[in-house]
Design a protein around this motif. Structure first.
Motif, PDB file in Angstrom:
ATOM      1  N   SER A 153      38.910  19.519  -5.656  1.00 21.45           N
ATOM      2  CA  SER A 153      38.984  18.414  -4.730  1.00 21.45           C
ATOM      3  C   SER A 153      37.884  17.315  -5.250  1.00 21.45           C
ATOM      4  O   SER A 153      38.200  16.224  -5.028  1.00 21.45           O
ATOM      5  CB  SER A 153      38.149  19.091  -3.621  1.00 21.45           C
ATOM      6  N   LEU A 154      37.185  17.709  -6.035  1.00 25.65           N
ATOM      7  CA  LEU A 154      36.170  16.756  -6.630  1.00 25.65           C
ATOM      8  C   LEU A 154      36.895  15.790  -7.624  1.00 25.65           C
ATOM      9  O   LEU A 154      36.867  14.564  -7.688  1.00 25.65           O
ATOM     10  CB  LEU A 154      35.030  17.214  -7.322  1.00 25.65           C
ATOM     11  N   ILE A 155      37.953  16.456  -8.484  1.00 21.01           N
ATOM     12  CA  ILE A 155      38.692  15.854  -9.552  1.00 21.01           C
ATOM     13  C   ILE A 155      39.624  15.106  -8.735  1.00 21.01           C
ATOM     14  O   ILE A 155      40.096  13.980  -8.959  1.00 21.01           O
ATOM     15  CB  ILE A 155      39.288  16.734 -10.551  1.00 21.01           C
ATOM     16  N   TYR A 199      38.167   7.775 -16.857  1.00 25.94           N
ATOM     17  CA  TYR A 199      38.518   8.828 -15.967  1.00 25.94           C
ATOM     18  C   TYR A 199      38.459  10.228 -16.396  1.00 25.94           C
ATOM     19  O   TYR A 199      37.955  11.102 -15.799  1.00 25.94           O
ATOM     20  CB  TYR A 199      39.959   8.503 -15.390  1.00 25.94           C
ATOM     21  N   SER A 200      38.954  10.439 -17.727  1.00 28.12           N
ATOM     22  CA  SER A 200      38.846  11.669 -18.284  1.00 28.12           C
ATOM     23  C   SER A 200      37.283  12.060 -18.543  1.00 28.12           C
ATOM     24  O   SER A 200      37.023  13.411 -18.082  1.00 28.12           O
ATOM     25  CB  SER A 200      39.491  11.532 -19.725  1.00 28.12           C
ATOM     26  N   LEU A 201      36.639  11.327 -18.752  1.00 30.64           N
ATOM     27  CA  LEU A 201      35.185  11.591 -18.847  1.00 30.64           C
ATOM     28  C   LEU A 201      34.435  11.769 -17.545  1.00 30.64           C
ATOM     29  O   LEU A 201      33.762  12.886 -17.370  1.00 30.64           O
ATOM     30  CB  LEU A 201      34.419  10.417 -19.689  1.00 30.64           C
ATOM     31  N   MET A 202      34.895  11.063 -16.910  1.00 34.16           N
ATOM     32  CA  MET A 202      34.492  11.322 -15.380  1.00 34.16           C
ATOM     33  C   MET A 202      34.642  12.701 -14.750  1.00 34.16           C
ATOM     34  O   MET A 202      33.946  13.581 -14.120  1.00 34.16           O
ATOM     35  CB  MET A 202      34.996  10.278 -14.235  1.00 34.16           C
ATOM     36  N   CYS A 203      36.007  13.000 -14.995  1.00 36.28           N
ATOM     37  CA  CYS A 203      36.516  14.430 -14.612  1.00 36.28           C
ATOM     38  C   CYS A 203      35.955  15.465 -15.391  1.00 36.28           C
ATOM     39  O   CYS A 203      35.717  16.607 -14.925  1.00 36.28           O
ATOM     40  CB  CYS A 203      38.013  14.547 -14.711  1.00 36.28           C
ATOM     41  N   LEU A 204      35.595  15.259 -16.633  1.00 36.12           N
ATOM     42  CA  LEU A 204      35.096  16.058 -17.545  1.00 36.12           C
ATOM     43  C   LEU A 204      33.529  16.430 -17.036  1.00 36.12           C
ATOM     44  O   LEU A 204      33.300  17.525 -16.990  1.00 36.12           O
ATOM     45  CB  LEU A 204      34.890  15.825 -18.870  1.00 36.12           C
ATOM     46  N   ILE A 205      32.918  15.601 -16.715  1.00 33.63           N
ATOM     47  CA  ILE A 205      31.428  15.654 -16.069  1.00 33.63           C
ATOM     48  C   ILE A 205      31.485  16.416 -14.940  1.00 33.63           C
ATOM     49  O   ILE A 205      30.676  17.411 -14.657  1.00 33.63           O
ATOM     50  CB  ILE A 205      30.714  14.348 -15.821  1.00 33.63           C
ATOM     51  N   VAL A 206      32.541  16.290 -13.900  1.00 35.52           N
ATOM     52  CA  VAL A 206      32.668  16.765 -12.699  1.00 35.52           C
ATOM     53  C   VAL A 206      32.920  18.295 -12.985  1.00 35.52           C
ATOM     54  O   VAL A 206      32.354  19.445 -12.406  1.00 35.52           O
ATOM     55  CB  VAL A 206      33.809  16.270 -11.807  1.00 35.52           C
ATOM     56  N   TRP A 207      33.784  18.563 -14.043  1.00 28.41           N
ATOM     57  CA  TRP A 207      34.276  20.001 -14.366  1.00 28.41           C
ATOM     58  C   TRP A 207      33.183  20.753 -14.838  1.00 28.41           C
ATOM     59  O   TRP A 207      32.874  21.979 -14.475  1.00 28.41           O
ATOM     60  CB  TRP A 207      35.252  19.827 -15.350  1.00 28.41           C
TER      61      TRP A 207
END
Length: 238
Positions: A153-155, A199-207
């Motif tokens: 859900s965060l991604i 956006y990939s880096l943001m999602c990577l941090i979230v993951w």
């Protein structure tokens, strides 16, 4: 324009993107907790309103929810004399918070209900209040079960922040389109490629953050990894 001059311009809009994301994350989490509690405890009429809210958040496209918020909130706020308060940025935060709260509620409720019924009955037999049962018994198990869905859900939230440009919020995506228009659409591939990396880096941090908590949850409650079937959580209290 080359990438070395494009990246600073895009990064200048990153604080607003992060502000919208974190606001929707925190406010949406609070809304999801409230909605999940009402849906689990089944309060007359109020629980049906919570069901309706979750259905709206899950069934209406996010971009349409943003338009409804952007055009609807000023009309609602004008009744109370706050029509000048709402801007595109505020509407983006409110709209995404409502979306994230409704979506996240459908992650929290199944996680809570997946805890074995005997755990709830044992807590009730020991005289635990609803709050004590949540924090001591059902909550830790539900958190372990719901963390993967919460990470997803965060991604999705990070992805949907890119839609706020359609209501006029000057986020990273909107800045990228302004850059391309200024340069007569000559650097579309390079611009979108840089956006994809951001956006990939943001999602990577979230993951990574969610994965960290998943590992901690697995170490603290290893038996909950398989549908939350914990038989001996209450044994020390008996």
């Amino acid at each position: 324009m080359n990438i070395s001059t494009m990246i600073p311009e895009l990064l200048s809009a990153l604080p607003l993107t992060l502000a919208i994301t974190f606001t929707a994350l925190i406010a949406g989490f609070c809304l999801a907790l409230i909605a999940t509690t009402l849906r689990v405890r089944r309060v007359f009429l109020i629980s049906h309103l919570a069901d309706l809210y979750v259905s709206y958040a899950r069934s209406v496209p996010v971009v349409l929810q943003l338009f409804v918020t952007f055009y609807g909130l000023p009309l609602f706020a004008a009744v109370f004399g706050f029509s000048d308060f709402f801007s595109a940025n505020v509407a983006a935060m409110v709209g995404l918070s409502l979306y994230h709260g409704g979506y996240l509620s459908e992650v929290m409720r199944p996680a809570y209900l997946s805890v074995e019924r005997g755990q709830h009955e044992a807590a009730d037999s020991l005289g635990y209040s609803f709050r004590q049962k949540i924090f001591r018994i059902a909550g830790p198990q539900a958190v372990h079960i719901g963390l993967p869905g919460y990470g997803n859900s965060l991604i999705y939230l990070v992805h949907n922040v890119a839609l706020v440009m359609y209501i006029g919020a000057a986020d990273v995506m909107a800045t990228a389109h302004l850059i391309m228009q200024r340069d007569y659409n000559q650097y579309q591939f390079e611009t979108y490629l840089v956006l994809a990396v951001i956006y990939s880096l943001m999602c990577l941090i979230v993951w990574l953050v969610v994965r960290f908590f998943e590992l901690r949850s697995s170490m603290r409650a290893p038996e909950t990894a398989n549908a939350g079937r914990v038989k001996n959580v209450l044994l020390p209290s008996v």
